[in-house]
Design a protein around this motif. Structure first.
Motif, PDB file in Angstrom:
ATOM      1  N   LEU A  96       0.969  -0.796  -0.061  1.00 23.46           N
ATOM      2  CA  LEU A  96       0.067   0.177  -0.224  1.00 23.46           C
ATOM      3  C   LEU A  96       0.545   1.362   0.173  1.00 23.46           C
ATOM      4  O   LEU A  96       0.260   2.330  -0.493  1.00 23.46           O
ATOM      5  N   ARG A  97       2.030   1.423   1.024  1.00 25.41           N
ATOM      6  CA  ARG A  97       3.076   2.610   0.655  1.00 25.41           C
ATOM      7  C   ARG A  97       3.074   2.606  -0.900  1.00 25.41           C
ATOM      8  O   ARG A  97       3.316   3.422  -1.324  1.00 25.41           O
ATOM      9  N   CYS A  98       4.382   1.059  -1.474  1.00 23.67           N
ATOM     10  CA  CYS A  98       4.169   1.641  -2.874  1.00 23.67           C
ATOM     11  C   CYS A  98       3.061   2.214  -3.646  1.00 23.67           C
ATOM     12  O   CYS A  98       3.161   3.252  -4.406  1.00 23.67           O
ATOM     13  N   LEU A  99       1.692   1.742  -4.014  1.00 27.89           N
ATOM     14  CA  LEU A  99       0.778   2.223  -4.397  1.00 27.89           C
ATOM     15  C   LEU A  99       0.330   4.310  -3.944  1.00 27.89           C
ATOM     16  O   LEU A  99      -0.332   4.524  -4.648  1.00 27.89           O
ATOM     17  N   GLU A 100       0.817   4.093  -2.570  1.00 28.72           N
ATOM     18  CA  GLU A 100       0.662   5.638  -2.087  1.00 28.72           C
ATOM     19  C   GLU A 100       1.789   6.728  -2.978  1.00 28.72           C
ATOM     20  O   GLU A 100       1.038   7.679  -3.619  1.00 28.72           O
ATOM     21  N   ARG A 101       3.039   5.826  -2.938  1.00 29.18           N
ATOM     22  CA  ARG A 101       3.788   6.823  -3.681  1.00 29.18           C
ATOM     23  C   ARG A 101       3.625   6.426  -5.205  1.00 29.18           C
ATOM     24  O   ARG A 101       3.602   7.722  -5.796  1.00 29.18           O
ATOM     25  N   ALA A 102       2.786   5.677  -5.605  1.00 29.86           N
ATOM     26  CA  ALA A 102       2.098   5.932  -7.176  1.00 29.86           C
ATOM     27  C   ALA A 102       0.673   6.881  -7.433  1.00 29.86           C
ATOM     28  O   ALA A 102       1.044   7.509  -8.295  1.00 29.86           O
ATOM     29  N   LEU A 103       0.356   6.751  -6.133  1.00 27.43           N
ATOM     30  CA  LEU A 103      -0.622   7.557  -6.925  1.00 27.43           C
ATOM     31  C   LEU A 103      -0.260   9.046  -6.854  1.00 27.43           C
ATOM     32  O   LEU A 103      -0.956  10.198  -7.359  1.00 27.43           O
ATOM     33  N   ALA A 104       0.696   8.886  -5.547  1.00 25.95           N
ATOM     34  CA  ALA A 104       1.456  10.721  -6.080  1.00 25.95           C
ATOM     35  C   ALA A 104       2.142  11.255  -7.161  1.00 25.95           C
ATOM     36  O   ALA A 104       1.639  12.319  -7.431  1.00 25.95           O
ATOM     37  N   LEU A 105       2.494  10.099  -7.702  1.00 30.70           N
ATOM     38  CA  LEU A 105       3.101  10.456  -8.658  1.00 30.70           C
ATOM     39  C   LEU A 105       2.160  10.675 -10.013  1.00 30.70           C
ATOM     40  O   LEU A 105       1.868  11.973 -10.047  1.00 30.70           O
ATOM     41  N   TYR A 106       1.092   9.940  -9.598  1.00 25.23           N
ATOM     42  CA  TYR A 106      -0.282  10.472 -10.331  1.00 25.23           C
ATOM     43  C   TYR A 106      -0.757  11.701 -10.121  1.00 25.23           C
ATOM     44  O   TYR A 106      -0.646  12.162 -12.059  1.00 25.23           O
ATOM     45  N   ARG A 107      -0.671  12.437  -9.544  1.00 21.43           N
ATOM     46  CA  ARG A 107      -1.046  13.233  -9.535  1.00 21.43           C
ATOM     47  C   ARG A 107      -0.500  14.553  -9.696  1.00 21.43           C
ATOM     48  O   ARG A 107      -1.161  16.257  -9.579  1.00 21.43           O
ATOM     49  N   GLN A 108       1.042  14.381  -9.897  1.00 23.82           N
ATOM     50  CA  GLN A 108       1.752  15.283 -10.573  1.00 23.82           C
ATOM     51  C   GLN A 108       2.188  14.609 -12.217  1.00 23.82           C
ATOM     52  O   GLN A 108       2.920  14.097 -12.956  1.00 23.82           O
ATOM     53  N   PRO A 109       1.344  15.456 -13.147  1.00 23.19           N
ATOM     54  CA  PRO A 109       1.163  14.938 -14.249  1.00 23.19           C
ATOM     55  C   PRO A 109       2.548  15.096 -15.194  1.00 23.19           C
ATOM     56  O   PRO A 109       2.304  14.323 -15.497  1.00 23.19           O
ATOM     57  N   LEU A 110       2.592  15.858 -14.853  1.00 20.25           N
ATOM     58  CA  LEU A 110       4.336  16.242 -15.556  1.00 20.25           C
ATOM     59  C   LEU A 110       5.266  15.351 -15.493  1.00 20.25           C
ATOM     60  O   LEU A 110       5.944  14.598 -15.981  1.00 20.25           O
ATOM     61  N   ALA A 111       5.545  14.964 -14.178  1.00 20.58           N
ATOM     62  CA  ALA A 111       6.474  13.636 -13.650  1.00 20.58           C
ATOM     63  C   ALA A 111       5.480  12.643 -14.105  1.00 20.58           C
ATOM     64  O   ALA A 111       6.847  11.526 -14.579  1.00 20.58           O
ATOM     65  N   TRP A 112       4.454  12.155 -13.985  1.00 21.10           N
ATOM     66  CA  TRP A 112       3.675  11.019 -14.683  1.00 21.10           C
ATOM     67  C   TRP A 112       4.141  10.679 -15.863  1.00 21.10           C
ATOM     68  O   TRP A 112       4.727   9.361 -16.365  1.00 21.10           O
ATOM     69  N   ARG A 113       3.997  12.562 -16.530  1.00 18.05           N
ATOM     70  CA  ARG A 113       4.310  12.126 -17.833  1.00 18.05           C
ATOM     71  C   ARG A 113       5.717  11.304 -18.339  1.00 18.05           C
ATOM     72  O   ARG A 113       6.043  10.775 -19.477  1.00 18.05           O
ATOM     73  N   LYS A 114       6.850  11.465 -17.146  1.00 19.75           N
ATOM     74  CA  LYS A 114       8.155  11.783 -18.072  1.00 19.75           C
ATOM     75  C   LYS A 114       8.014  10.026 -17.509  1.00 19.75           C
ATOM     76  O   LYS A 114       8.699   9.930 -18.348  1.00 19.75           O
ATOM     77  N   VAL A 115       8.053   9.357 -16.724  1.00 21.56           N
ATOM     78  CA  VAL A 115       8.017   8.324 -16.448  1.00 21.56           C
ATOM     79  C   VAL A 115       7.352   6.864 -17.099  1.00 21.56           C
ATOM     80  O   VAL A 115       7.405   6.175 -17.688  1.00 21.56           O
ATOM     81  N   GLN A 116       6.492   7.409 -17.999  1.00 20.48           N
ATOM     82  CA  GLN A 116       5.242   7.318 -18.922  1.00 20.48           C
ATOM     83  C   GLN A 116       6.069   6.620 -20.091  1.00 20.48           C
ATOM     84  O   GLN A 116       5.918   5.615 -20.296  1.00 20.48           O
ATOM     85  N   ARG A 117       6.515   7.827 -20.348  1.00 14.60           N
ATOM     86  CA  ARG A 117       7.399   7.465 -21.635  1.00 14.60           C
ATOM     87  C   ARG A 117       8.361   6.944 -21.729  1.00 14.60           C
ATOM     88  O   ARG A 117       8.410   6.111 -22.884  1.00 14.60           O
ATOM     89  N   GLN A 118       9.108   7.058 -20.691  1.00 13.77           N
ATOM     90  CA  GLN A 118      10.761   5.783 -20.076  1.00 13.77           C
ATOM     91  C   GLN A 118      10.041   4.208 -20.314  1.00 13.77           C
ATOM     92  O   GLN A 118      10.639   3.782 -20.975  1.00 13.77           O
ATOM     93  N   ALA A 119       8.808   4.351 -20.021  1.00 12.40           N
ATOM     94  CA  ALA A 119       8.158   2.939 -19.795  1.00 12.40           C
ATOM     95  C   ALA A 119       8.023   2.442 -21.159  1.00 12.40           C
ATOM     96  O   ALA A 119       8.082   1.636 -21.883  1.00 12.40           O
TER      97      ALA A 119
END
Ligand code: ADP
Ligand code: GLC
Length: 502
Positions: A436-459
């Protein structure tokens, strides 16, 4: 080089999990490298139905007391590779799955079913079934094909080289010793220095003990299975064979798993043009009866519902996951008592948790495309394929650091020391709090669209294609089957080269 690739599952003819995907994609990639690949699969009714260009290769009045049997020669419907199907009505023509009936109970005659399958494989590879065909090398997979190397090693005369791939050490094909006389094996093999495992017959141990070379499906799992924690009681044998064991990471077949071309999606998308992913999410929420909430992070779980996949921990964590703002879409089947735990959670949060119990290939594609986060925890994971697929679909994986998950997902948190581009989120211990802590980290990044988009692009930019793994398998095959040599003298002096030269 002629290779017989023996598997109990090959997509799209038969599939219960990743073995089927690998058994389709790896032979295809090896064939593209010039290897003469032939596949062998039990003749399950659906497999026979969907195979192409069928003809009867050979008919038997009786084979090992199982009654009349035929070897059907065919082509795989999608890739056109040559395949033989072992059509034995008394053992394989029944409804249900490859290993279990429709109620999820193991077939009582699994030992006889896969022993017969293995004898057919061995005889075919030796050139005893078809006049013009023998194999230089037999590549067998998991316990259902584990007896093949034992039969070949215990036989007389020249035999093909053998490679055995361990996809999952936890499924061992263990059967009571009193079945032994029915399996057509020499007495000598039933001892601890053979295929006996604490008084039982172990098909998996047969594969590990008798094969010339062993592979497993990720480098980390190859190391893990040498330890008591992951070795399932076979760590001693595996340590003794460590020189012959290598971990080759599985690939993803991007002809099937790519959002740019995926035929199962309401909209296609790519790294450069991701707009279609939003349409996939909206359509998925509608299809599954979830709130039409674009902002909510959609966590998807596509899995066999088993202890391996921490299904018990996931079911228990669902309410909290909803409380922290996620939506969940779950697709899976497996242990009934765990399915019931999922059903309870889904009833409690009808618009936030959607559950499909069952096996639905097209829905798996739509979940990967419409989701934001793939939840893929595991107590152990030889490789794992869904996290590879998820990355290509821009759905960031949350995984436990074990086996192939370790080798494929790079942590995205700020504090991470990784030099490789981040592609997802990882946690260490197999418990709900860490997950759950890990999922919380994922949700926190999800709430920062630019940072999320960067990791998404890398994936999405990761390349887990089969070309590199297939080259590694080819090198392994070549180390066992030397290529034809130029001079007649050298050929005459080397019986293995001689057979390869024929
Ligand atoms: P495993 O082989 O241990 O189940 P993998 O991640 O290697 O795990 O492979 C799982 C494969 O099975 C993937 O192709 C995944 O999409 C598929 N899969 C698992 N469960 C389901 C399901 N209920 N419906 C459709 N596909 C599923
Ligand atoms: C097994 C493993 C999985 C792996 C798959 C294909 O089912 O559980 O981790 O990806 O085989 O090798």
């Amino acid at each position: 080089m002629r290779v017989l690739f023996v598997s109990s599952e090959i997509y799209p003819l038969a599939k219960t999990g990743g073995l089927a995907d690998v058994s389709a994609a790896l032979p295809k990639a090896l064939a593209a490298l010039g290897v003469d690949m032939h596949l062998l699969l039990p003749g399950y009714p659906k497999a026979i139905e969907s195979a192409a260009s069928k003809s009867v290769a050979v008919d038997f009045a009786d084979f090992m007391g199982a009654g009349p049997m035929r070897l059907i020669s065919a082509r795989t419907p999608d890739t056109g590779l040559p395949i033989w199907l072992v059509d034995c009505a008394s053992l394989f023509r029944r409804s249900g799955g490859p290993y279990q009936d429709e109620e999820g109970r193991d077939w009582l005659d699994n030992a006889q079913r896969f022993a017969l399958f293995s004898h057919v494989a061995a005889r075919l590879s030796l050139g005893q079934l078809l006049e013009n065909w023998h194999a230089d090398l037999v590549h067998t997979n998991d316990w259902p094909a584990g007896l093949v190397p034992a039969i070949l090693a215990e036989g007389q005369g020249q035999r093909p080289a053998t490679v055995f791939t361990i996809h999952n050490l936890a499924y061992q094909g263990l059967f009571p010793a009193d079945l032994y006389p029915q399996l057509g094996l020499p007495d000598a093999t039933f001892n601890p220095d053979g295929l006996e495992f604490y008084g039982k017959i172990s098909f998996l141990k047969a594969g590990i003990h008798y094969s010339d070379r062993l592979t497993t499906v990720s480098p980390t799992y190859a190391r893990e299975i040498l330890t008591a924690e992951y070795g399932c009681g076979l760590e001693g044998l595996l340590q003794r064979r460590a020189q012959d064991l290598i971990g080759i990471l599985n690939g993803a077949d991007y002809e099937i798993w790519d959002p740019t071309t995926d035929i199962h999606l309401p909209a296609n998308f790519s790294l450069r043009n991701i707009a279609g992913k939003r349409a996939c999410k909206t359509a998925l929420q509608k299809e599954l009866g979830l709130e039409a909430d674009w902002e909510a992070a959609l966590v998807v779980y596509i899995s066999r519902i088993t202890d391996q996949k921490m299904a018990d921990v996931v079911a228990a964590a669902l309410p909290e996951l909803v409380e922290i703002g996620a939506q969940c879409a779950l697709l899976g089947n497996g242990a009934r008592h765990l399915e019931e735990q999922f059903e309870l959670a889904a009833c409690r949060y009808p618009r936030r948790i959607a559950l499909r119990i069952g096996y639905e290939e097209p829905l798996a594609h739509r979940l990967l495309a419409g989701g934001d986060i793939l939840l893929h925890p595991a107590r152990f994971e030889p490789c794992g394929l869904t996290q590879l697929y998820a990355m290509r679909y821009g759905t960031l994986p949350v995984v436990r650091s074990t086996g192939g998950l370790c080798d494929t997902v790079v942590e995205a948190s700020d504090g991470s020391l990784n030099r490789r581009p981040a592609t997802g989120f990882t946690f260490e211990s197999a418990n709900g709090a860490d997950m759950l802590r890990c999922l919380e980290r994922a949700l926190a990044l999800y709430r920062q669209p630019l940072a999320w988009r960067k990791v998404q692009r890398q994936a999405m930019a990761q390349d887990f294609g089969w070309e590199d793994p297939a080259r590694r398998y080819l090198a392994l095959y070549q180390s066992l089957v030397p290529q034809p040599v130029a001079t007649a003298k050298a050929v005459a002096n080397d019986p293995i080269s001689e057979s390869a030269a024929q």
